[in-house]
Design a protein around this motif. Structure first.
Motif, PDB file in Angstrom:
ATOM      1  N   ALA A 214      73.102  65.577 139.788  1.00  0.00           N
ATOM      2  CA  ALA A 214      73.018  64.064 139.317  1.00  0.00           C
ATOM      3  C   ALA A 214      72.510  64.205 137.825  1.00  0.00           C
ATOM      4  O   ALA A 214      71.852  65.008 137.239  1.00  0.00           O
ATOM      5  CB  ALA A 214      71.948  63.333 139.936  1.00  0.00           C
ATOM      6  N   SER A 215      73.146  62.857 136.891  1.00  0.00           N
ATOM      7  CA  SER A 215      72.558  63.005 135.712  1.00  0.00           C
ATOM      8  C   SER A 215      72.001  61.439 135.569  1.00  0.00           C
ATOM      9  O   SER A 215      72.455  60.473 135.958  1.00  0.00           O
ATOM     10  CB  SER A 215      73.690  63.339 134.690  1.00  0.00           C
ATOM     11  OG  SER A 215      74.875  62.494 134.956  1.00  0.00           O
ATOM     12  N   PHE A 216      71.254  61.254 134.417  1.00  0.00           N
ATOM     13  CA  PHE A 216      70.666  60.182 134.014  1.00  0.00           C
ATOM     14  C   PHE A 216      70.807  59.986 132.255  1.00  0.00           C
ATOM     15  O   PHE A 216      71.130  61.074 131.701  1.00  0.00           O
ATOM     16  CB  PHE A 216      69.187  60.041 134.250  1.00  0.00           C
ATOM     17  CG  PHE A 216      68.782  60.466 135.722  1.00  0.00           C
ATOM     18  CD1 PHE A 216      68.814  59.071 136.424  1.00  0.00           C
ATOM     19  CD2 PHE A 216      68.830  61.585 136.480  1.00  0.00           C
ATOM     20  CE1 PHE A 216      68.575  59.377 137.888  1.00  0.00           C
ATOM     21  CE2 PHE A 216      68.485  61.868 137.926  1.00  0.00           C
ATOM     22  CZ  PHE A 216      68.328  60.632 138.645  1.00  0.00           C
ATOM     23  N   ASN A 217      70.431  58.750 131.987  1.00  0.00           N
ATOM     24  CA  ASN A 217      70.345  58.706 130.459  1.00  0.00           C
ATOM     25  C   ASN A 217      69.111  57.824 130.096  1.00  0.00           C
ATOM     26  O   ASN A 217      69.115  56.739 130.182  1.00  0.00           O
ATOM     27  CB  ASN A 217      71.926  57.850 130.049  1.00  0.00           C
ATOM     28  CG  ASN A 217      72.072  57.948 128.502  1.00  0.00           C
ATOM     29  OD1 ASN A 217      70.919  58.379 127.665  1.00  0.00           O
ATOM     30  ND2 ASN A 217      72.776  57.220 128.043  1.00  0.00           N
ATOM     31  N   HIS A 218      68.161  58.850 129.858  1.00  0.00           N
ATOM     32  CA  HIS A 218      66.811  58.314 129.693  1.00  0.00           C
ATOM     33  C   HIS A 218      66.155  57.606 130.680  1.00  0.00           C
ATOM     34  O   HIS A 218      65.980  56.042 130.424  1.00  0.00           O
ATOM     35  CB  HIS A 218      66.914  57.507 128.285  1.00  0.00           C
ATOM     36  CG  HIS A 218      67.021  58.630 126.837  1.00  0.00           C
ATOM     37  ND1 HIS A 218      68.420  58.791 126.942  1.00  0.00           N
ATOM     38  CD2 HIS A 218      66.510  59.422 126.090  1.00  0.00           C
ATOM     39  CE1 HIS A 218      68.589  59.643 125.707  1.00  0.00           C
ATOM     40  NE2 HIS A 218      67.334  59.893 125.449  1.00  0.00           N
ATOM     41  N   PRO A 219      65.747  58.137 131.799  1.00  0.00           N
ATOM     42  CA  PRO A 219      65.313  57.310 132.861  1.00  0.00           C
ATOM     43  C   PRO A 219      63.879  56.877 132.685  1.00  0.00           C
ATOM     44  O   PRO A 219      63.079  57.636 131.909  1.00  0.00           O
ATOM     45  CB  PRO A 219      65.331  58.313 133.835  1.00  0.00           C
ATOM     46  CG  PRO A 219      65.021  59.689 133.419  1.00  0.00           C
ATOM     47  CD  PRO A 219      66.030  59.495 132.268  1.00  0.00           C
ATOM     48  N   PHE A 220      63.756  55.535 132.801  1.00  0.00           N
ATOM     49  CA  PHE A 220      62.424  54.968 132.193  1.00  0.00           C
ATOM     50  C   PHE A 220      61.358  54.435 133.158  1.00  0.00           C
ATOM     51  O   PHE A 220      60.113  54.904 132.936  1.00  0.00           O
ATOM     52  CB  PHE A 220      63.029  53.590 131.494  1.00  0.00           C
ATOM     53  CG  PHE A 220      61.925  53.116 130.785  1.00  0.00           C
ATOM     54  CD1 PHE A 220      61.522  53.000 129.562  1.00  0.00           C
ATOM     55  CD2 PHE A 220      61.168  52.021 131.347  1.00  0.00           C
ATOM     56  CE1 PHE A 220      60.648  52.408 128.624  1.00  0.00           C
ATOM     57  CE2 PHE A 220      60.118  51.210 130.550  1.00  0.00           C
ATOM     58  CZ  PHE A 220      60.063  51.480 129.182  1.00  0.00           C
ATOM     59  N   SER A 221      61.891  53.975 134.428  1.00  0.00           N
ATOM     60  CA  SER A 221      60.912  53.362 135.136  1.00  0.00           C
ATOM     61  C   SER A 221      61.186  53.889 136.587  1.00  0.00           C
ATOM     62  O   SER A 221      61.939  54.325 136.994  1.00  0.00           O
ATOM     63  CB  SER A 221      60.960  51.907 135.264  1.00  0.00           C
ATOM     64  OG  SER A 221      62.273  51.428 135.569  1.00  0.00           O
ATOM     65  N   ALA A 222      60.111  53.634 137.537  1.00  0.00           N
ATOM     66  CA  ALA A 222      60.078  54.144 138.794  1.00  0.00           C
ATOM     67  C   ALA A 222      59.406  53.087 139.993  1.00  0.00           C
ATOM     68  O   ALA A 222      58.534  52.760 139.327  1.00  0.00           O
ATOM     69  CB  ALA A 222      59.822  55.515 139.264  1.00  0.00           C
TER      70      ALA A 222
END
Length: 355
Positions: A214-222
């Motif tokens: 999987a890929s993300f683009n600057h994951p910020f919150s959870a």
């Protein structure tokens, strides 16, 4: 544009880059989502009750089992406590940026952002510029739980490395999850402080899959739900992602393009989604940061706008008549049908009723 928006958010300069919506969402029923101001009124630092208290860019909020709230007061480099009656005090942090463990105001943070509380009442803070997860005991003793050096490494405690942490969440078993913003990964930390990579790799993108596929683009919150799923505000993908406990990543809403359209799944758009809260029925509440809005996602993936207008402002009211300035974090008191929002640019904590 990405670098400019992020750098301005990080510096704390107040602005709104949002253009007027071409297709504004319809107002919700007037019986729903009434917003008021719970604490704070302008930029500064002061303890006090309700609007007599002052914050400087509140960036995170969490609620404990007794109904108290803990707020990361980012540019005051402090952790503030708010009682259910709205009495604001300083729980930890000296007010000077630094990296010092200690008790209460003897400790130092450097731009604390996300905050969460484990089942034992321990508080965990995403200490952004220290590249660390800090732990605060119920008695206010601050220690370094993981990280402290910028980089990327799995490991235990301070042997692990992160590159700027904004969000943080905990599950019922006491595990901690942090979106590792510049490493494009989601990291898991066990109660013993063992850090592993749950999903993502050094590739930037919007790809569903398992673990490193999987890929993300600057994951910020959870945020987490009762089943142990993790939800991510994927900042520059303008999307909400879901990760199972086994590391399977899917996209719930958003499509990689910035916008403010309501709709289902990939037909909906966001503009740099930040804080998330999930209720017991699987409804997700989203701080749509640069749209200055609060959005709701049903379990079926239907996205609607529940508060906030087409531009930044500071107005209490019902539905889209209430205005925000970069709402950045949210926590739910779902038993009482309430949401609490860290209104970053207005230096306030807002309260929203759900009926």
């Amino acid at each position: 544009m990405k670098k400019t928006v992020l750098s301005i958010l990080a510096s704390g300069i107040l602005f709104s880059s949002c253009k007027k919506d071409e297709n504004p969402a319809p107002a919700p029923s007037p019986a729903l989502f009434t917003t008021t101001t719970f604490a704070g009124n302008s930029q500064g630092y002061a303890d006090g009750t309700g609007i007599a208290a002052l914050f400087n860019a509140p960036a995170g909020i969490a609620k404990d089992a007794s109904g108290n709230f803990y707020v990361t007061d980012r540019d005051n480099h402090r952790i503030r406590k708010i009682t259910p009656a709205g009495i604001v005090t300083t729980f930890a942090g000296s007010g000077t940026a630094g990296f010092v463990n200690g008790t209460g105001t003897a400790a130092q943070f450097d731009q604390p952002y996300g905050i969460t509380i484990d089942p034992s009442g321990n508080i965990y803070v995403a200490d952004r510029l220290n590249n660390a997860v800090r732990k605060i005991s119920p008695a206010g003793v601050v220690s370094t739980f993981a990280g402290g050096t910028g980089g990327f490494a799995d490991g235990t405690g301070t042997a692990a490395q992160f590159r700027e942490l904004y969000g943080i969440a905990s599950d019922a078993a006491g595990n901690i999850y942090v979106p590792d913003f510049f490493n494009q990964r989601i990291r898991k930390i066990t109660p013993a402080g063992v850090v592993t990579t749950l999903a993502g790799s050094n590739t930037t993108g919007l790809t569903d899959g398992t673990g490193a596929a999987a890929s993300f683009n600057h994951p910020f919150s959870a945020a987490t739900d009762a089943a142990g799923n993790i939800y991510i505000g994927d900042y520059y993908n303008h999307a909400i992602r879901k990760i199972t406990p086994g590391g399977v990543v899917t996209t719930i809403a958003g499509n990689g393009n910035a916008g403010s359209d309501d709709g289902t799944g990939a037909a909906a758009t966001f503009r740099q989604p930040a804080g998330l809260a999930v209720d017991g029925s699987g409804i997700i509440y989203v701080c749509d940061l640069m749209n200055n809005k609060l959005r709701k996602i049903t379990a079926a993936g239907v996205v609607t706008t529940i508060a906030g207008g087409s531009s930044a402002g500071n107005t209490d009211g019902v539905g889209v008549s209430a205005l925000f300035d970069r709402p950045i974090a949210i926590c739910g008191d779902f038993t009482a049908k309430l949401l609490y929002i860290a209104d970053f640019g207005n230096h306030r904590i807002r309260k929203m009723t759900i009926q």
